[in-house]
Design an enzyme around this catalytic site. Structure first.
Site, short mmCIF file in Angstrom:
data_model
loop_
_atom_site.label_atom_id
_atom_site.label_comp_id
_atom_site.label_asym_id
_atom_site.label_seq_id
_atom_site.Cartn_x
_atom_site.Cartn_y
_atom_site.Cartn_z
N ASP A 13 85.50 47.55 55.97
CA ASP A 13 84.08 48.26 56.44
C ASP A 13 83.36 47.04 57.10
O ASP A 13 82.92 47.75 58.21
CB ASP A 13 83.37 48.56 55.37
CG ASP A 13 84.10 49.93 54.67
OD1 ASP A 13 85.09 50.27 54.91
OD2 ASP A 13 83.35 50.52 53.72
N SER A 53 76.64 51.24 53.18
CA SER A 53 77.26 50.21 52.53
C SER A 53 76.60 49.72 51.27
O SER A 53 75.37 49.85 51.08
CB SER A 53 77.15 48.87 53.40
OG SER A 53 77.64 47.75 52.74
N GLU A 98 79.40 54.56 57.17
CA GLU A 98 78.29 53.72 56.69
C GLU A 98 77.47 53.29 57.73
O GLU A 98 77.54 53.36 58.93
CB GLU A 98 79.00 52.54 55.90
CG GLU A 98 79.57 52.89 54.71
CD GLU A 98 80.47 51.62 54.05
OE1 GLU A 98 80.14 50.42 54.23
OE2 GLU A 98 80.75 51.88 52.91
N CYS A 107 89.43 45.44 49.82
CA CYS A 107 88.21 45.88 50.43
C CYS A 107 88.13 47.49 49.97
O CYS A 107 88.66 48.00 49.41
CB CYS A 107 88.40 46.06 52.04
SG CYS A 107 87.07 46.25 52.98
N ASP A 108 86.61 47.80 50.08
CA ASP A 108 85.97 48.83 49.58
C ASP A 108 86.98 49.90 49.44
O ASP A 108 87.14 50.34 48.00
CB ASP A 108 84.95 49.27 50.55
CG ASP A 108 83.75 48.31 50.92
OD1 ASP A 108 83.83 47.24 50.39
OD2 ASP A 108 82.70 48.54 51.68
N LYS A 109 87.54 50.69 50.34
CA LYS A 109 88.01 51.99 49.76
C LYS A 109 89.35 52.20 49.32
O LYS A 109 89.78 52.83 48.81
CB LYS A 109 88.14 52.90 51.35
CG LYS A 109 86.88 53.13 51.93
CD LYS A 109 85.67 53.55 51.05
CE LYS A 109 84.27 53.50 51.69
NZ LYS A 109 83.76 52.27 51.86
N CYS A 131 89.09 40.01 52.94
CA CYS A 131 89.23 40.80 51.64
C CYS A 131 90.78 40.94 51.12
O CYS A 131 90.87 41.18 50.10
CB CYS A 131 88.65 42.14 51.73
SG CYS A 131 87.55 42.43 53.40
#
Length: 573
Positions: free
Chosen positions: A87, A476, A450, A128-130, A55
């Protein structure tokens, strides 16, 4: 170009203008900077690039190329990095407790670096996500002219002639446990599911928040869905660097862009694309950075009236690459605006309104990803808010692609994810039950983990819609099945979820938006009188600090008061 900027009115004057700043300038000369470069505005380029996961591996090269655009626009680029917690790698073990906390660390670290060095503008790169909401939160908190750039998604893998993502691997773990996937096939799949650089390809949290970046106006139009390996990402990085200088010249700031209407637009796009439930955590957190009241219930109210129009994984067929080829998120926003579901008036980083940007888009009736709002996949959004006796402070469920929207069954209670996953692995879960995983909330976890490992294993065993799962933790964006997260108040605060016992009847209705614990009030009161708070194993360090400061998930799991408590913004120092 630099004559457009009055350096004496910018934050960087504190480190570069006047005789008293001679010591400061000596550091810049030590790095090879010229007098002309020191006299230009200083533009921070913050990257979440690292070797932790695919990512993030292209972010630093993109951030470096962004320098060219800043220089073309008359600025001096200043690069720095921050962390990420990925994650997919943190999933299913104690490492996931660090995921949500990383959002705060990212926002804090970018804020502190910009404040300390008095930068005038900001371009952020995340994968990536956060890291996406973390970067956008820092932009809104600092309120200097800023642009957000997503590093791009991964291309789909191919396994036995079918497109696959990492979620297929998570679900194959469940199939293997059920005896339906030989070990050799699982190994074969894991080696091809992620074929290169980029964030997870479905409409999971990273791509959901990338869509938010465009919908809310902080990213250049149709920039975020271009996959990470595409050469066009270099052009996007340069364009962002150049355009942030235009924003500086205009003094157009993130809070001028991210109005209440812009947040409502972003929530519409999340629902319309069947996006991640995590958006209901991140949008309130971002809004707080602007001093805007926008909580889980505001998000859920918008979800109720938004058509689901994007056929994207995990509920549908397509991935981010397909969305890009279909015309990007702006293609979906085109039909949403035509149907009256978006406000065209909020400003964007183009210097134009969202409506003006969308006017430049021509609807493509031949693309397959986005349905016209007049003929949606379903008439209401892919994500639904819930409220009831089990969740007085709300909960959320992703219903995109689901057929069963009501569920009633006996509770099977676990006090941590590991115990629940162990029961799933042993196939010790009965059809028709409601799995409860508690003490995994923001404070109780700590960190609000998650649950993809557990939900994917259930789905792989064919139990995805034969059981329901509720938690005060998170899911997720890749989760599918009847999975309710963000239940509040959380167990650590003595919420109703802490009082559930095995066999209690739980009723969930995603059509009516309710979630109820069908236990007599007197019985619950007696249980409450016996309940005692629990301690966890994290009694020092970052996780302890997070647990001491974090607020409820319904407000975004915030660790500070936000802009409502400000006496001034950094941009005006």
């Amino acid at each position: 170009m630099s004559t457009r900027f009055d350096k004496t009115k910018l934050p960087s004057r504190h480190v570069s203008v006047g005789p008293e700043r001679a010591p400061h300038r000596s550091y810049y000369y030590a790095m090879g900077m010229t007098e002309e470069e020191i006299n230009r505005p200083f533009v921070a380029i913050a990257s979440a690039g690292n070797d932790s996961a695919p990512c993030n591996t292209t972010l630093d090269p993109q951030a470096n190329i962004c320098r060219e655009g800043v220089i073309q626009g008359g600025g001096t680029p200043r690069r720095f990095n921050t962390i990420t917690v990925t994650d997919g790698i943190a999933m299913g073990h104690q490492g996931m407790k660090s995921s949500l906390i990383s959002r705060e660390i990212i926002a804090d670290s970018v804020e502190v670096s910009v404040r300390g060095h008095c930068y005038d503008a900001l371009v952020t790169f995340a994968g990536c996500d956060k890291s996406l909401p973390g970067m956008m939160m820092s932009m809104l908190r600092l309120n200097i002219p800023s642009i957000f750039v997503y590093g791009g998604s991964i291309l789909p893998g191919t396994h036995r002639g079918k497109d696959v993502t990492v979620v297929d691997v998570f679900e194959a773990v469940g199939q293997h446990a059920a005896g339906n996937c030989p070990l050799q096939e699982l190994i074969e799949l894991e080696k091809v599911a992620c074929p290169g650089h980029g964030a997870c390809g479905g409409q999971f949290t990273a791509n959901t928040m990338a869509c938010v970046g465009e919908a809310i106006g902080l990213s250049l139009p149709n920039s975020n869905m271009s996959p990470a390996p595409y050469k066009s990402r270099d052009d996007i990085a340069v364009a962002a660097g150049k355009q942030v200088m235009e924003l500086l010249a205009l003094n157009l700031r993130p809070r001028d862009i991210c109005t209440k209407a812009a947040f409502e637009n972003a929530a519409r796009v999340v629902a319309a694309t069947g996006g991640s439930t995590n958006a209901a955590l991140h949008l309130p957190a971002m809004a707080s950075e602007c001093g805007i009241e926008f909580d889980l219930f505001d998000v859920a109210e918008i979800f109720k009236s938004t058509p689901y129009i994007a056929d994207l994984k995990p509920g549908g067929k397509y991935v981010a690459k397909d969305m890009h080829e279909a015309g990007g998120v702006y293609m979906g926003m085109k039909t949403l605006l035509d149907g009256g579901f978006l406000d065209p008036n909020p400003m964007t980083v183009t210097g134009k309104t969202l409506g003006e940007n969308i006017e430049e888009i021509t609807w493509n009736p031949d693309q397959k990803v986005f349905y016209d709002v007049k003929q949606p996949i379903t008439p209401t959004g892919g994500v639904v808010g819930l409220k009831g006796s089990l969740a007085p402070d709300g909960a959320i469920v992703k219903v995109a692609g689901m057929e069963r929207l009501q569920f009633t069954g006996p509770a099977r209670v676990f006090d941590c994810e590991e115990d629940a996953f162990s029961a799933v692995e042993k196939r010790d879960i009965a059809e028709g039950c409601v799995i409860v995983i508690r003490y995994e909330g923001p404070k109780g976890g700590p960190g609000m983990r998650e649950m993809l490992s557990t939900t994917a294993a259930l789905y792989g065993q064919g139990m995805g819609e034969k059981v329901a799962l509720i938690t005060d933790g998170r899911f997720s964006g890749a989760t599918r099945g009847f999975c309710i997260g963000h239940v509040g108040p959380e167990a650590a605060d003595g919420g109703p979820i802490a009082l559930i016992e095995d066999g209690d009847t739980i009723a969930i209705d995603a059509v009516a938006g309710t979630i109820d614990l069908e236990v007599n009030a007197e019985v619950l009161a007696e249980r409450k009188s016996r309940w005692e708070p629990r301690s966890n194993d994290y009694q020092s360090g970052a996780l302890w600090r997070f647990a001491q400061n974090v607020g409820p998930a319904s407000k975004g799991a915030l660790t500070h008061p936000g802009a409502s408590a400000e006496t001034h913004t950094y941009a005006d120092i």
